[in-house]
Structures are given as structure tokens and as C-alpha cells.
Scaffold this motif. Structure first.
Motif, PDB file in Angstrom:
ATOM      1  N   UNK A 550       9.848   3.392   1.363  1.00 27.01           N
ATOM      2  CA  UNK A 550      10.406   4.555   2.049  1.00 27.01           C
ATOM      3  C   UNK A 550      11.235   4.034   3.208  1.00 27.01           C
ATOM      4  N   UNK A 551      12.524   4.374   3.217  1.00 26.81           N
ATOM      5  CA  UNK A 551      13.413   3.970   4.304  1.00 26.81           C
ATOM      6  C   UNK A 551      13.966   5.208   4.990  1.00 26.81           C
ATOM      7  N   UNK A 552      13.944   5.199   6.323  1.00 32.81           N
ATOM      8  CA  UNK A 552      14.462   6.322   7.104  1.00 32.81           C
ATOM      9  C   UNK A 552      15.466   5.805   8.129  1.00 32.81           C
ATOM     10  N   UNK A 575      21.047  13.153  13.258  1.00 32.23           N
ATOM     11  CA  UNK A 575      20.398  13.530  12.005  1.00 32.23           C
ATOM     12  C   UNK A 575      19.549  12.370  11.491  1.00 32.23           C
ATOM     13  N   UNK A 576      18.628  12.692  10.579  1.00 34.97           N
ATOM     14  CA  UNK A 576      17.744  11.710   9.957  1.00 34.97           C
ATOM     15  C   UNK A 576      17.920  11.781   8.449  1.00 34.97           C
ATOM     16  N   UNK A 596      14.912   8.478  -4.936  1.00 34.21           N
ATOM     17  CA  UNK A 596      15.697   9.589  -4.392  1.00 34.21           C
ATOM     18  C   UNK A 596      16.375   9.132  -3.107  1.00 34.21           C
ATOM     19  N   UNK A 597      17.667   9.382  -3.000  1.00 32.95           N
ATOM     20  CA  UNK A 597      18.438   9.110  -1.796  1.00 32.95           C
ATOM     21  C   UNK A 597      18.613  10.413  -1.033  1.00 32.95           C
ATOM     22  N   UNK A 598      18.441  10.341   0.279  1.00 29.56           N
ATOM     23  CA  UNK A 598      18.409  11.548   1.116  1.00 29.56           C
ATOM     24  C   UNK A 598      17.346  12.508   0.569  1.00 29.56           C
ATOM     25  N   UNK A 599      16.122  12.033   0.590  1.00 34.44           N
ATOM     26  CA  UNK A 599      14.994  12.719  -0.032  1.00 34.44           C
ATOM     27  C   UNK A 599      14.838  14.160   0.467  1.00 34.44           C
ATOM     28  N   UNK A 600      15.060  14.390   1.748  1.00 37.08           N
ATOM     29  CA  UNK A 600      14.871  15.727   2.321  1.00 37.08           C
ATOM     30  C   UNK A 600      16.079  16.630   2.124  1.00 37.08           C
ATOM     31  N   UNK A 601      17.116  16.139   1.450  1.00 33.34           N
ATOM     32  CA  UNK A 601      18.336  16.918   1.199  1.00 33.34           C
ATOM     33  C   UNK A 601      18.938  17.428   2.504  1.00 33.34           C
ATOM     34  N   UNK A 602      18.992  16.538   3.492  1.00 36.85           N
ATOM     35  CA  UNK A 602      19.549  16.908   4.793  1.00 36.85           C
ATOM     36  C   UNK A 602      21.035  16.544   4.807  1.00 36.85           C
ATOM     37  N   UNK A 603      21.834  17.345   4.142  1.00 39.40           N
ATOM     38  CA  UNK A 603      23.264  17.061   4.069  1.00 39.40           C
ATOM     39  C   UNK A 603      23.939  17.387   5.398  1.00 39.40           C
ATOM     40  N   UNK A 604      24.956  16.604   5.729  1.00 39.79           N
ATOM     41  CA  UNK A 604      25.728  16.802   6.956  1.00 39.79           C
ATOM     42  C   UNK A 604      27.180  16.941   6.548  1.00 39.79           C
ATOM     43  N   UNK A 605      27.729  18.138   6.683  1.00 41.03           N
ATOM     44  CA  UNK A 605      29.100  18.410   6.259  1.00 41.03           C
ATOM     45  C   UNK A 605      30.072  18.250   7.419  1.00 41.03           C
ATOM     46  N   UNK A 606      31.266  17.830   7.103  1.00 44.15           N
ATOM     47  CA  UNK A 606      32.289  17.737   8.136  1.00 44.15           C
ATOM     48  C   UNK A 606      32.978  19.084   8.286  1.00 44.15           C
ATOM     49  N   UNK A 607      33.409  19.372   9.501  1.00 46.32           N
ATOM     50  CA  UNK A 607      34.108  20.635   9.738  1.00 46.32           C
ATOM     51  C   UNK A 607      35.528  20.424  10.245  1.00 46.32           C
ATOM     52  N   UNK A 613      31.264  13.366   5.763  1.00 43.44           N
ATOM     53  CA  UNK A 613      30.077  13.929   5.122  1.00 43.44           C
ATOM     54  C   UNK A 613      28.966  12.890   5.028  1.00 43.44           C
ATOM     55  N   UNK A 614      27.723  13.339   5.120  1.00 36.64           N
ATOM     56  CA  UNK A 614      26.586  12.589   4.608  1.00 36.64           C
ATOM     57  C   UNK A 614      26.119  13.337   3.365  1.00 36.64           C
ATOM     58  N   UNK A 615      26.055  12.646   2.244  1.00 36.23           N
ATOM     59  CA  UNK A 615      25.768  13.301   0.981  1.00 36.23           C
ATOM     60  C   UNK A 615      24.339  13.854   0.946  1.00 36.23           C
ATOM     61  N   UNK A 616      24.163  14.889   0.132  1.00 29.73           N
ATOM     62  CA  UNK A 616      22.851  15.498  -0.034  1.00 29.73           C
ATOM     63  C   UNK A 616      21.949  14.674  -0.938  1.00 29.73           C
TER      64      UNK A 616
END
Length: 627
Positions: A550-552, A575-576, A596-607, A613-616
Motif C-alpha cells: 500500500x503506497x500513499x 490531496x492524498x 488499484x491505482x488511486x484506490x479511493x478514487x480521489x480524482x483532482x480535475x483542472x479548472x 489532472x490527477x486521474x481517478x
């Protein structure tokens, strides 16, 4: 370790702050670009403007101050030749890498210009005494079906052609990422289409017990959102071992072709050529000293019909599409054993640049083994960085300010001075066997930083800018690269590791970074420099064949755009991201991996267009078969 000093040393004894990424860590999860992995190293931040591939920044200095090496040979397709590209951490597939040595802090005393921030040396696998090979396949599936999936295939084979005399190594890879669809609520574009291909071959000849000769060739292709680049290299490396020490000589040629240019909607091909020859001699029979001296001759050439012909609309426009620069260097390094537990390394490199004359880059570094477990390191260094071919050529120019037709125009300048830096660091390393760690305090003061952020498409406002040059015939304002006052980066790097029993291990690191542009009356923060960042890696070897991890990664708040009026600054919240990995060895020759990559589905979108972006959440599976 081979990167931090002129002679190979252990990590503990090396006169620098170093992080080693080994093959086991490289194999934890699929890596399409090494920048993704290097972002987990303390002191490293990533420059990610506009959804480009991540570019490596060391200790708060931009990617242009990080020297990328492959087996000790410099990579040359950064902004030194092609403005705005994101290619240099992806030329070697991760599966073919033996280790990566990340040296944080200036290394100009050995490597010269471009190493003010530090060095990333990618070291590929050597040829063994028996034939070995592998094939591998990776697949990454996006949970969000509007996002693009990724596929990758690799192969490698190496072994002796004539036992003890002649060996061969060949490897290659191809990966492809589909473009995103409508993944952002803001309407900004997602990740673009990427394709990367490479093949490499090395023939190693050992004519006698104490001499080696390696001939290597590379052919690589990268397509990032329709911007295509091809790179071909050839190198000849000789190594000799003697009673008094060792010697090495390298001849190297890097030809890179930018097939499309760097302007959306236009085809403006250009090409660069780097030719270099270097050598060093190490004397290790001196009493209480190891002395190394050497030199380098390097020539960079650029052919760019679209951007090297002077100002559009001017007399003689497009008549001279070529420019070049040459520099020579001599360096010396002396490791002095002051006491059995105390070593002092002194070094200096003298570079003679065709356009800027001579510059010294001295360094002093002290390593004290306080006891068997504790090491104290302290260093000071001066470094310089010459303007690139683009920055220094008055005939080079490129569209900017967001448009190829209604924006502004940026040009090189012969008035530029080289950038200089002064750096300090103090660190403590602890190794108690089952646990260890350390921390390092650092500071770098950069003078005469070369900059082009001062520009605008506003024709009324443009003449008030200090680097305003004039207007093109079509009315667009022109701005030249300029030396601005200074930048200061300082902070703390810390790391820790512990074995929790025979099967569990934890590694963690933390970076505090204060990166400030002091060139203005009011200091300004620098973009893509998070103040806080941290990484944690938990590994469990469940059995001889099964491993879980597990990597965070935590990326703190950072600015994505900075303006004279601080009220207009744009920032990205912290973000984590967490990844779950697993591996399963089926016999001696087959390994399966999934997770699973980005296990928590914490996507970061650019505005906005300068953000990223950080992918989901993505699911991956991979297979490696070896013999």
C-alpha cells in the motif's frame, strides 16, 4: 553509488544527499513515465502544467535545473533544444532499469551546467554471464470509462556471445494511452493520447581481464498529443582497471528530431544534435587520498527553420535556421581521509563556454561517521548554468501568450548572463539495522535566473514590461528572455524505515519546501512547489511467492499561476492518493501483478489550462515471463 562522486562509493560514504530506487521498487506497479515514480522521493516535486507528463524538480528548482543521465550520459531534448517538451524521463522502459540514483543538490563540479538542482542517473541492467530474457505486458483500465486506458509490452534478452569475451543486450518496449473524453466538469481537456516506443542494443567486449568496451545504440519514438519526437543515440564506452586506479572514456552522440514542432495546429519540424567526449582517471593508491581528474568536450547544434530565422516579417527572415554552441571542461575531485571516520571531498570544475568564457564550480563536502550507526553530512557548493541555445540566440523566436496568431512572441537574447547558485546542506543518517532514517536541511540561492514569465498579449500594456523589445509587423508584442534578480529555495527532507517483523516493512518520507521568487519588491511564491509533501510505503511479504503493498502520497497546496497582484493567484488544494499493489510468483519464470491505482478514487480535475489532472481510480494487471 556512481553518480555523486568521481569514484564509486557506498550510499553512506557518498558526498551528497542521495535516494536509491532499486528494481524491487520499480516493479511494484506499472510505470509509464519515470516522473510518476520519482515524485515519491523526498525533495522531489513534479511540474505538471497543462496535463503534460510530469517533469522532475529537485529542491524547488524547475525541471531545467535537473540533469537527466542514462548510464552516465546526458539526455538533451529538454528545453535546451525544444521549448515546452515533456519527454526526458521516458526514454528508458522501467523494466530495463537496474536502479535510479537521485542526487539532490548541485553537482556542477562534476557535470557542469544543468546540474544546479541535482542529477537523476538512470542505470540500465548489465549483461550477465548466462543468457536471460523476459517478456512483459501491462494493462491499466480506467474505472471512469470516459478516461483513457493504457497498454504496454516489453521484451529483453542478454547474455554471452563468447564466454568471458563478448556479450549482447537487447531490449524494447511500446506503450499507448488512449485520450480522455469528457472527464472534467469544468470543460477543460483531460489527459491526451500518448504513445512511446523504444529499442536498445549493447555489445560488450572484454578484450582482457582489466579492460571493457561497450558499444550501445538507441532508437526511440514518442507521441504526446500529436507532438512527435524521435531520438537516436550511439555511444562507445571504455573502462580500464590498473594497479594505481581506474580510467574511463565515453564518446556519445544524441540526435533528436522534433517531427511536429511545439505549436498546436502547425507542423514545424526541427532537430538537435549533441556530440560529446569525456574521460576521467582515478588514482586510489595515494596515501589517505583518492584523486580523480578528467575532462569533457561537448557541442550542441540546433536546426530549426521555423523558429531560428529571425522575427517574422523582418528582412532576411528564415535565411539562417542553424545555431550551435561548444564548451570544454576540466574537473578534479579529491577525497581526503582526515581521520578513519572523517572524509573531506573537495572538487572543482572549470567550464569554458563559447559565448560566456570560463566559470568555476567548486564544491566541498564533509562526511563524518560518528559511530557505526550515525553519519553526519555537510556540504557547500557553487554552480553555474549557461543560457540554453534557445535563450541565447537573438534569431530564435516562438509564439506564446496562448495563441499562435493573436498572442505574443518571445525571443532569445545575447544580453543574458549565466545563472549562478550557492547551496548549503546539513544532514544526519541513522542505520540501526531493522530501522533507520535521517533528515537534511538545505538552502539554495539562485542569482540571475533566466526568465520569460514577464509577457502579455495586451499591446497597450506591453511597452511597460522591462523585457519588451518591440512589435511584429502584425502588431504582436515581442519579449526577450531576461535575467531576473534571484530565487531562494530552502527546506527540510526527512525519511524513515522500519522492519515490522520478518514480513512487514514501512518506509516514509516528508519534505518541507519554501520556494520564493525574490526578484520583486514583494516576494512571490513559485508555481508547482507544494510547501508540504509526504509518502508512505507499506509492504507485506505474505509468503515466499505473494507480496502485497500500500503506497500513499500527499501533495500539499500549491500555486498553479502567480501574478503581480496576489489576489489573482491560482492555487490547487492539497490531496492524498493511495495505490494498492500485489504480486504472485508462479514458479521460477512467471510473475503476475494486479492492483488499484488511486484506490479511493480521489480524482483532482483542472479548472484552467495551466492546471493538471490527477486521474481517478484505475485497475491494473501485468505479467512478466522470464527465462
Amino acid at each position: 553509488m556512481v553518480t555523486a562522486s568521481a569514484a564509486g562509493q557506498t550510499l553512506r560514504e557518498a558526498p551528497a544527499s542521495i535516494t536509491l530506487i532499486d528494481r524491487e521498487e520499480l516493479a511494484l506497479k506499472p510505470v509509464m513515465d519515470l516522473g510518476q515514480l520519482l515524485g515519491s522521493v523526498e525533495g522531489v516535486t513534479l511540474q505538471r502544467s497543462g496535463n503534460l507528463a510530469p517533469r522532475v524538480q529537485l529542491r524547488g528548482l524547475d525541471a531545467a535545473y535537473t540533469l537527466i543521465l542514462i548510464d552516465g550520459k546526458r539526455v538533451n531534448s529538454t528545453s535546451a533544444s525544444f521549448r515546452g517538451n515533456d519527454y526526458d524521463t521516458g526514454w528508458v522502459p522501467a523494466e530495463m532499469i537496474e536502479r535510479i540514483e537521485v542526487v539532490r543538490g548541485p553537482m556542477s563540479s562534476l557535470y557542469g551546467s544543468d546540474a544546479i538542482g541535482g542529477v537523476v542517473n538512470i542505470i540500465t541492467r548489465r549483461i550477465g554471464e548466462a543468457w536471460h530474457g523476459s517478456i512483459g505486458a501491462d494493462y491499466i483500465r480506467q474505472q471512469d470509462r470516459d478516461a483513457g486506458d493504457t497498454r504496454k509490452g516489453t521484451f529483453s534478452v542478454s547474455g554471452p556471445l563468447v564466454a568471458g569475451k563478448l556479450g549482447l543486450k537487447v531490449y524494447g518496449s511500446r506503450d499507448e494511452r488512449d485520450a480522455d473524453g469528457a472527464v472534467n466538469d469544468s470543460g477543460q481537456a483531460g489527459m491526451p493520447y500518448n504513445e512511446n516506443r523504444s529499442v536498445h542494443a549493447t555489445v560488450a567486449w572484454t578484450p582482457s581481464e582489466n579492460h571493457d568496451l561497450d558499444l550501445g545504440v538507441d532508437d526511440s519514438y514518442r507521441d504526446h498529443d500529436g507532438f512527435e519526437m524521435k531520438r537516436q543515440t550511439g555511444s562507445l564506452t571504455w573502462r580500464g582497471r590498473y594497479d594505481f586506479g581506474s580510467a574511463e572514456a565515453i564518446a556519445y552522440r544524441d540526435r533528436t528530431r522534433n517531427l511536429t514542432g511545439s505549436i498546436s495546429g502547425e507542423i514545424n519540424p526541427n532537430r538537435s544534435l549533441l556530440t560529446s567526449a569525456s574521460g576521467k582517471l582515478t588514482l586510489d593508491t595515494l596515501e589517505r587520498q583518492t584523486l580523480t581528474f578528467g575532462g569533457e568536450v561537448r557541442k550542441e547544434e540546433l536546426h530549426d527553420p521555423a523558429n531560428l530565422g529571425g522575427w517574422p516579417g523582418s528582412d532576411g527572415y528564415g535565411q539562417n535556421p542553424d545555431t550551435s554552441v561548444q564548451q570544454e571542461a576540466l574537473f578534479v575531485e579529491d577525497e581526503i581521509v582526515l581521520h578513519q571516520d572523517l572524509r573531506l571531498t573537495l572538487g572543482d570544475r572549470f567550464d569554458h563556454h563559447e559565448n560566456f568564457g570560463g566559470h568555476h564550480s567548486p564544491r566541498a563536502y564533509l562526511v563524518w561517521n560518528a559511530d557505526e550507526a550515525i553519519t553526519v553530512k555537510a556540504g557547500w557548493a557553487r554552480a553555474f548554468r549557461a543560457p540554453t541555445l534557445l535563450q541565447n540566440s537573438p534569431n530564435w523566436g516562438s509564439v506564446s501568450c496562448g495563441s499562435a496568431t493573436t498572442g505574443c512572441y518571445v525571443i532569445g537574447s545575447t544580453d543574458l548572463k549565466p545563472e549562478t547558485s550557492t547551496s548549503y546542506e546539513l544532514g544526519v543518517l541513522i542505520d540501526r539495522g531493522r530501522w533507520g532514517g535521517g533528515f537534511t536541511l538545505f538552502r539554495t540561492d539562485l542569482e540571475d535566473m533566466i526568465d520569460i514569465t514577464s509577457r502579455t498579449r495586451d499591446t497597450a500594456l506591453a511597452p511597460s514590461y522591462p523585457n519588451f523589445v518591440g512589435f511584429l509587423a502584425d502588431g504582436r508584442p515581442i519579449f526577450a528572455y531576461q535575467n531576473i534578480a534571484r530565487v531562494r529555495t530552502q527546506g527540510l527532507e526527512a525519511n524513515a524505515r522500519i522492519l515490522l517483523g520478518e514480513d512487514w516493512s514501512v518506509r516514509a518520507n516528508y519534505t518541507y519546501l519554501d520556494a520564493t521568487n525574490l526578484s520583486y519588491d514583494t516576494p512571490r511564491p513559485m508555481v508547482y512547489k507544494p510547501e508540504h509533501s509526504a509518502n508512505v510505503n507499506l509492504q507485506w511479504q505474505a509468503s515466499e511467492r505473494i507480496g502485497l503493498g500500500l503506497q500513499a502520497r500527499y501533495v500539499g497546496r500549491q500555486y498553479t499561476s502567480v501574478y503581480a497582484n496576489a489576489a489573482n493567484n491560482l492555487s490547487k488544494r492539497g490531496y492524498v492518493l493511495a495505490d494498492l499493489t500485489s504480486s504472485w510468483k508462479l514458479g521460477r519464470h512467471l510473475t503476475l501483478r494486479a492492483g488499484a491505482l488511486n484506490l479511493a478514487d480521489h480524482s483532482v480535475d483542472r479548472d484552467n489550462s495551466s492546471d493538471y489532472n490527477e486521474e481517478g481510480r484505475r485497475w491494473y494487471a501485468s505479467m512478466t515471463a522470464s527465462f
